[in-house]
Design a protein around this motif. Structure first.
Motif, PDB file in Angstrom:
ATOM      1  N   UNK A  57       0.175  -1.552   0.257  1.00 29.03           N
ATOM      2  CA  UNK A  57      -0.014   0.399   0.034  1.00 29.03           C
ATOM      3  C   UNK A  57       1.358   1.445  -0.247  1.00 29.03           C
ATOM      4  N   UNK A  58       2.113   1.376   1.269  1.00 32.45           N
ATOM      5  CA  UNK A  58       2.375   2.892   0.466  1.00 32.45           C
ATOM      6  C   UNK A  58       2.909   3.219  -0.489  1.00 32.45           C
ATOM      7  N   UNK A  59       2.832   3.851  -1.546  1.00 28.74           N
ATOM      8  CA  UNK A  59       3.355   4.059  -2.850  1.00 28.74           C
ATOM      9  C   UNK A  59       4.043   4.960  -3.040  1.00 28.74           C
ATOM     10  N   UNK A  60       5.338   4.700  -3.780  1.00 28.27           N
ATOM     11  CA  UNK A  60       6.423   5.256  -4.399  1.00 28.27           C
ATOM     12  C   UNK A  60       5.970   5.488  -5.999  1.00 28.27           C
ATOM     13  N   UNK A  61       5.448   7.105  -6.203  1.00 25.66           N
ATOM     14  CA  UNK A  61       5.653   7.206  -7.589  1.00 25.66           C
ATOM     15  C   UNK A  61       6.242   7.497  -8.255  1.00 25.66           C
ATOM     16  N   UNK A  62       7.268   6.719  -9.441  1.00 24.83           N
ATOM     17  CA  UNK A  62       7.730   7.466  -9.942  1.00 24.83           C
ATOM     18  C   UNK A  62       7.705   7.842 -11.643  1.00 24.83           C
ATOM     19  N   UNK A  63       8.745   8.607 -12.098  1.00 24.88           N
ATOM     20  CA  UNK A  63       8.924   8.387 -13.524  1.00 24.88           C
ATOM     21  C   UNK A  63       8.712   7.908 -14.103  1.00 24.88           C
ATOM     22  N   UNK A  64       8.561   6.764 -15.616  1.00 29.43           N
ATOM     23  CA  UNK A  64       9.118   6.426 -15.824  1.00 29.43           C
ATOM     24  C   UNK A  64       9.228   6.853 -17.389  1.00 29.43           C
ATOM     25  N   UNK A  65      10.954   6.241 -18.055  1.00 26.67           N
ATOM     26  CA  UNK A  65      10.840   6.881 -19.373  1.00 26.67           C
ATOM     27  C   UNK A  65       9.890   6.869 -20.378  1.00 26.67           C
ATOM     28  N   UNK A  66      10.006   8.332 -21.074  1.00 33.00           N
ATOM     29  CA  UNK A  66       8.519   8.295 -21.939  1.00 33.00           C
ATOM     30  C   UNK A  66       9.062   8.000 -23.761  1.00 33.00           C
ATOM     31  N   UNK A  67      10.333   7.478 -23.578  1.00 36.60           N
ATOM     32  CA  UNK A  67      10.566   7.123 -25.082  1.00 36.60           C
ATOM     33  C   UNK A  67      11.556   6.258 -24.788  1.00 36.60           C
ATOM     34  N   UNK A  68      11.779   5.306 -25.867  1.00 38.58           N
ATOM     35  CA  UNK A  68      12.378   3.865 -26.127  1.00 38.58           C
ATOM     36  C   UNK A  68      13.601   4.270 -25.898  1.00 38.58           C
ATOM     37  N   UNK A  69      14.647   5.006 -26.414  1.00 36.04           N
ATOM     38  CA  UNK A  69      16.017   4.690 -26.411  1.00 36.04           C
ATOM     39  C   UNK A  69      15.959   5.045 -23.960  1.00 36.04           C
ATOM     40  N   UNK A  70      15.739   5.958 -24.094  1.00 38.92           N
ATOM     41  CA  UNK A  70      15.309   5.558 -22.236  1.00 38.92           C
ATOM     42  C   UNK A  70      15.269   4.590 -21.516  1.00 38.92           C
ATOM     43  N   UNK A  71      14.068   4.140 -22.061  1.00 38.98           N
ATOM     44  CA  UNK A  71      13.625   2.949 -21.890  1.00 38.98           C
ATOM     45  C   UNK A  71      14.822   1.428 -22.502  1.00 38.98           C
ATOM     46  N   UNK A  72      14.640   1.704 -22.685  1.00 41.56           N
ATOM     47  CA  UNK A  72      15.798   0.334 -22.922  1.00 41.56           C
ATOM     48  C   UNK A  72      16.897   0.758 -22.820  1.00 41.56           C
ATOM     49  N   UNK A  73      17.995   1.788 -22.472  1.00 40.74           N
ATOM     50  CA  UNK A  73      18.771   1.995 -21.268  1.00 40.74           C
ATOM     51  C   UNK A  73      18.161   1.732 -19.935  1.00 40.74           C
ATOM     52  N   UNK A  74      17.373   1.973 -19.231  1.00 38.73           N
ATOM     53  CA  UNK A  74      16.588   1.599 -17.989  1.00 38.73           C
ATOM     54  C   UNK A  74      16.937  -0.257 -18.218  1.00 38.73           C
ATOM     55  N   UNK A  75      15.530  -0.737 -19.129  1.00 39.00           N
ATOM     56  CA  UNK A  75      15.807  -2.487 -19.324  1.00 39.00           C
ATOM     57  C   UNK A  75      17.311  -3.197 -19.204  1.00 39.00           C
ATOM     58  N   UNK A  76      18.225  -2.656 -19.417  1.00 35.72           N
ATOM     59  CA  UNK A  76      19.129  -2.869 -19.681  1.00 35.72           C
ATOM     60  C   UNK A  76      20.212  -3.054 -18.756  1.00 35.72           C
ATOM     61  N   UNK A  77      19.802  -1.872 -18.474  1.00 37.03           N
ATOM     62  CA  UNK A  77      21.023  -1.867 -17.429  1.00 37.03           C
ATOM     63  C   UNK A  77      19.924  -2.536 -16.127  1.00 37.03           C
ATOM     64  N   UNK A  78      18.679  -2.468 -16.070  1.00 37.16           N
ATOM     65  CA  UNK A  78      18.330  -3.207 -14.904  1.00 37.16           C
ATOM     66  C   UNK A  78      18.423  -5.087 -14.875  1.00 37.16           C
ATOM     67  N   UNK A  79      19.178  -5.363 -16.019  1.00 34.70           N
ATOM     68  CA  UNK A  79      19.210  -7.332 -16.375  1.00 34.70           C
ATOM     69  C   UNK A  79      20.615  -7.056 -15.823  1.00 34.70           C
TER      70      UNK A  79
END
Lengths: 475, 358, 122
Positions: free
Chosen positions: A302-324
């Motif tokens: 329940x306690x929620x943290x609201x965060x901005x997620x990437x809105x463009x493909x390049x940032x999202x790609x970087x994020x997912x690669x980093x997570x992996x």
């Protein structure tokens, strides 16, 4: 039948088995999460924390906010953190050697002055240049240090913090004013708890004013909508499921709370991985298990943290690669846990699962597609069968996501508009036709990058929170 | 194989459609329920306020309670006010619950097969200050489910049933994983009446400790191995001291000190100081220092002054703070010396204390 | 017949706000309501208010900050604090800042009225 064909059939069978195992386990997660939700609804009925009253007996908390080049958002973030409802807490902002005006913005906004306070380096970290305080906000401390990465910044924050619990929040996240009270509850209700994680939700397009989320809306951007479904599936119910099995292996770096003594004892965060949040939790598991201590890691939905997620493909790609990469590094650094009965559920169930079904899944998934195509061409499989299988597979994927949305409905139902919920269901269907494959591809790249030793965080395009005033100005 | 897959696909599709339907139906029903609830509260609110002002006997409200949903909604409605109000108004609400038959229905719910209904009924009756629910709450203490145990304990505490104080404390600490903070939070709802009992427990523990250490004191030093063996890891996560209260399961002294301090139970001042001195335990010392500040025990300052040189900086700070609050000016030079302490917080508190003593 | 006193009630929990407003109205006070700290402050400054009932836990600006500012401009305006924060230090803080009374939840509405009458001299 030739040997080659036989082999291909076997591989196909293996892939199908793999696929069933993965999705079967995820479905199982949702079922387990269902149990957890019913428990949650039950306790909510009898304890009622609509508006939690303050406890007189509480544990003070230090909130650590690591910041690197966040000059746009840091003041807003610190203000919202300072306005959290909690009896006693301090805010420790760690400026990790930013190259922009991060430190200057905070200095000006809060009238900081340098203090001669001393503290012990309980955890080694890069040199701390100065510690600042504010008259207006006596519970604010700002640490200026040499750059060392997020893990190092957190370690410095822990060093400077003086309370028995600490909570780490990302500089670009917003947490609800009452969240701190809620996330500390496990530490009050259960003495075995060493760490607790909160859930991260997608904030894009939500109205955030004064640190409070006023209106929860679904973003109009397709990419964000896909991620919203994903977050529900993986970060909410996935973790809830794991937590119920006492196999919580990640506590989000965006919103987690730890017992300071436990973290210091285990040596703090590692600075040589991008997955420092998961790596720390794994190491803590190891320490607790080897001490034979009865411990708990809790996940709070329940306690929620609201965060901005990437809105463009390049940032999202970087994020997912980093997570992996982070996942791979965390697992590698703690590989002694794999199938090691000493580490109980984490060792025997969680770790192998993450290794096989999270780390290696992009490889197997994409190979699966290839093999299928090859099999078709070579005639090892006939078209109707492949189509039937694909249809089943997609339906299974859809079921997974839709069941997550259903769970969301019966538990937290944060989206007030039915239209939004149905849109999410639509995207639960759509995500199987391209989005999932895309994320698998990025995760594969991340894995390859890991194997070839790529490091670091890369740059993400940061966005302002959409505050109400801004929206009005645009209109 | 193919047919199997077709059946599976069909099955999956069916489940998906069912879930979608469930989502829509739930949402629509929930929205409708919310609207009905709001309509009800719109009617109830003015009647309820009138009732609280004594302008109404509650008859009009009783007339609106016909269906099951009415009754459940009304319970929800008044629970909010029960949690926010005390005194005459809270009593008036309890009377209303009785007069409108809500109490009767809550008692019926206590026999419900669904544990959630039972638990809600029990806690609501506790909030309504209805002592008849005590036997039921007592039974909840023995439940397997720690949440029900907690709910039962909470209800008993709110009803201030002193006779059940010890069982509640024992049960909470032995059958739920609750921390001392959580337990204290609940126990203080019993009210100050528990202080004499707590003081007695401490006194007994102190006497027992003295007897034991008298026997072993000369042979064993403070950090001797035999004493180590008596160290038990207390539920707080930190190693407990040999100085603990034996209630079957060890209870941390610090918790009792905190509660006595919370209620400002002055009679316990001397006792707490003795506990602090005899145990020599750092954790207990810190708790006692915090409590003594609230108790304002006379002459406490003289017993606290020796702690100004303690190796633990937290104790130094708390001792300084206590001296500042207790207002004993003769220790000003000692506190002044602490302005040169190597720990920032000690210096900070020393400065504050000197200002207070000026 | 003396003019009825005007009381500003700043409480963001709507149900409580309405209850307090109802009771105060019955007791002969005129009530104006504010939903958050900012609104409370504004109404205080711009309208003729005889007393304030102030909740501590409000969004945007908490009650203590509002109290500080009210006391800066209108030091003689009685302010009664109402709060779920029942810790000593909050109570002391509120009284230090100049609150005339500090009531903690769960509270007695009767006490609130008594306090108001005391402050407004009858």
């Amino acid at each position: 039948m030739s040997l080659a064909l036989k082999i291909i059939l076997v591989i196909n069978a293996l892939i199908i088995v793999y696929f069933l195992l993965v999705n079967g386990t995820y479905l199982l997660h949702n079922l387990i999460a269902l149990g957890a939700i019913r428990r949650y609804n039950f306790t909510r009925a009898i304890t009622d924390y609509e508006r939690p009253f303050y406890s007189t007996f509480y544990k003070p908390v230090s909130i650590i906010v690591p910041a690197f080049n966040e000059e746009k958002t840091i003041v807003e973030t610190v203000r919202s953190v300072l306005s959290l409802r909690y009896p006693e807490f301090e805010v420790v902002v760690v400026n990790d050697g930013s190259s922009d005006g991060t430190l200057e913005s905070i200095k000006m906004a809060f009238a900081l002055w340098e203090t001669d306070e001393t503290f012990d380096y309980d955890i080694p970290c890069e040199e701390i240049r100065a510690v600042y305080r504010s008259d207006e906000h006596p519970n604010l401390k700002v640490v200026d240090k040499e750059n060392g990465g997020k893990g190092d910044a957190l370690n410095a924050g822990v060093n400077v913090s003086s309370f028995p619990l600490f909570c780490n929040i990302d500089a670009d996240s917003v947490i609800d004013a009452w969240s701190l009270l809620q996330i500390v509850k496990p530490f009050v209700e259960d003495h075995r708890v060493q760490a607790a994680g909160g859930v991260v939700r997608v904030a894009n397009e939500c109205d955030i004013e004064g640190g409070e989320v006023r209106d929860i809306r679904l973003s109009r951007k397709w990419l964000v909508r896909f991620q919203t479904v994903e977050y529900l599936r993986a970060f909410l119910f996935g973790r809830l499921g794991w937590s119920s099995l006492q196999t919580l292996m990640i506590i989000s770096g965006a919103f987690g709370i730890f017992r300071r003594s436990a973290v210091v004892e285990v040596g703090g965060y590692r600075t040589d991985t991008v997955g420092e949040d998961m790596e720390l939790v794994l190491r803590m598991h190891r320490m607790m298990c080897s001490r034979g201590k009865d411990y708990r890691f809790t996940f709070l939905a329940d306690p929620v943290c609201w965060t901005q997620v990437p809105e463009d493909l390049a940032s999202l790609s970087r994020q997912r690669r980093r997570w992996q990469r982070g996942l791979g590094e965390s697992l590698a650094m703690n590989r002694g846990m794999m199938l090691n009965p000493r580490y109980k559920w984490v060792g025997m169930l969680g770790f192998p699962f993450f290794f096989l079904f999270e780390l290696l899944s992009p490889v197997i998934e994409l190979t699966g597609y290839l093999i299928f195509v090859v099999s078709l061409i070579l005639g090892a499989l006939n078209l109707p069968f492949v189509i039937a299988f694909l249809v089943s597979a997609i339906l299974l994927g859809i079921l997974l996501s839709v069941s997550s949305i259903f769970l969301e409905e019966i538990s937290f139902h944060k989206y007030p508009r039915l239209r939004d919920v149905l849109t999410l269901c639509g995207f639960a269907v759509l995500e199987n036709f391209g989005y999932r494959q895309l994320t698998a591809w990025w995760r594969l790249r991340g894995l390859i990058e890991l194997l070839f030793r790529r490091r670091g965080w890369g740059k993400a395009k940061r966005r302002h929170f959409k505050s109400v005033r801004e929206a009005e100005a645009v209109r | 194989m193919l047919t199997a897959l077709i059946y599976i696909s069909g099955g999956l599709l069916a489940i998906i459609l069912m879930l979608l339907a469930a989502i829509i139906v739930r949402r629509v029903r929930y929205d409708r329920y919310r609207r009905r609830y709001q309509a009800r509260t719109r009617i109830w609110e003015p009647l309820f306020f009138s009732y609280l002002e004594g302008e109404d006997t509650g008859g009009r409200i009783a007339a609106t309670l016909r269906t099951e949903e009415d009754y459940l909604s009304f319970v929800k409605f008044i629970t909010f006010y029960l949690k926010n109000l005390s005194g005459e108004e809270a009593q008036a609400i309890a009377d209303l619950a009785f007069r409108t038959g809500v109490s009767r229905r809550l008692y019926a719910d206590l026999k419900s097969r669904r544990s959630k209904r039972r638990a809600v009924a029990a806690t609501t009756l506790g909030l309504l200050n209805d002592r008849n629910v005590l036997p039921y709450l007592k039974r909840m203490l023995e439940d397997r489910d720690p949440y029900l145990v907690y709910a039962g304990a909470y209800g008993i505490a709110c009803l201030r049933e002193y006779s059940l104080f010890m069982p509640v404390m024992r049960t909470l600490l032995s059958r739920t994983p609750i921390t001392y903070e959580g337990a204290s939070e609940l126990l203080v709802r019993f009210g100050e009446g528990i202080c004499p009992t707590l003081a007695d427990i401490l006194r007994e523990a102190l006497a027992r400790y003295e007897r034991v250490s008298e026997r072993e004191g000369e042979i064993l030093g403070r950090d001797s191995p035999a004493k180590e063996n008596r160290l038990r890891e207390s539920p707080g996560g930190e190693p407990g001291s040999g100085f603990q209260v034996d209630l079957g399961d060890f209870v941390e002294v610090s918790m009792l000190v905190d509660i006595l301090g919370y209620f400002r139970y002055a009679d316990a001042g001397e006792l707490l100081l003795q506990v602090m001195e005899k145990s020599g335990d750092e954790e207990i010392t810190i708790h006692v220092l915090k409590a003594v500040v609230r108790l304002r025990t006379p002459q406490a300052a003289h017993r606290i002054a020796p702690l100004l040189d303690h190796p633990n900086w937290v104790i130094r700070s708390q001792a300084i703070r206590a001296l500042g609050v207790l207002g004993e000016k003769m220790y000003r030079p000692d506190i002044q010396a602490r302005l040169q302490d190597r720990q920032w917080w000690v210096r900070h508190y020393a400065a504050q204390a000197l200002e207070a003593l000026a | 017949m003396s003019e009825s006193k005007r009381v500003l009630v700043a409480e963001d929990e709507a149900r409580l706000a309405r209850m307090i407003a109802f009771k105060l109205a019955r007791e002969g006070f005129e009530v104006i309501a504010a939903n958050d700290g900012g609104e409370a402050l504004e109404l205080c400054m711009n309208r003729d208010v005889d007393a304030v009932v102030l909740d501590v836990m409000m969004p945007a600006m908490d009650g203590f900050q509002v109290l500080k500012r009210i006391k800066a401009y209108k030091p003689n305006l009685p302010v009664i604090m109402l709060s779920a924060r029942s810790q000593e230090k909050d109570i002391n803080y509120g009284l230090e800042l100049g609150a005339s009374c500090y009531l903690t939840k769960p509270f007695r509405p009767t006490e609130l009225v008594e306090c108001l009458r005391r402050q407004l001299g009858g």
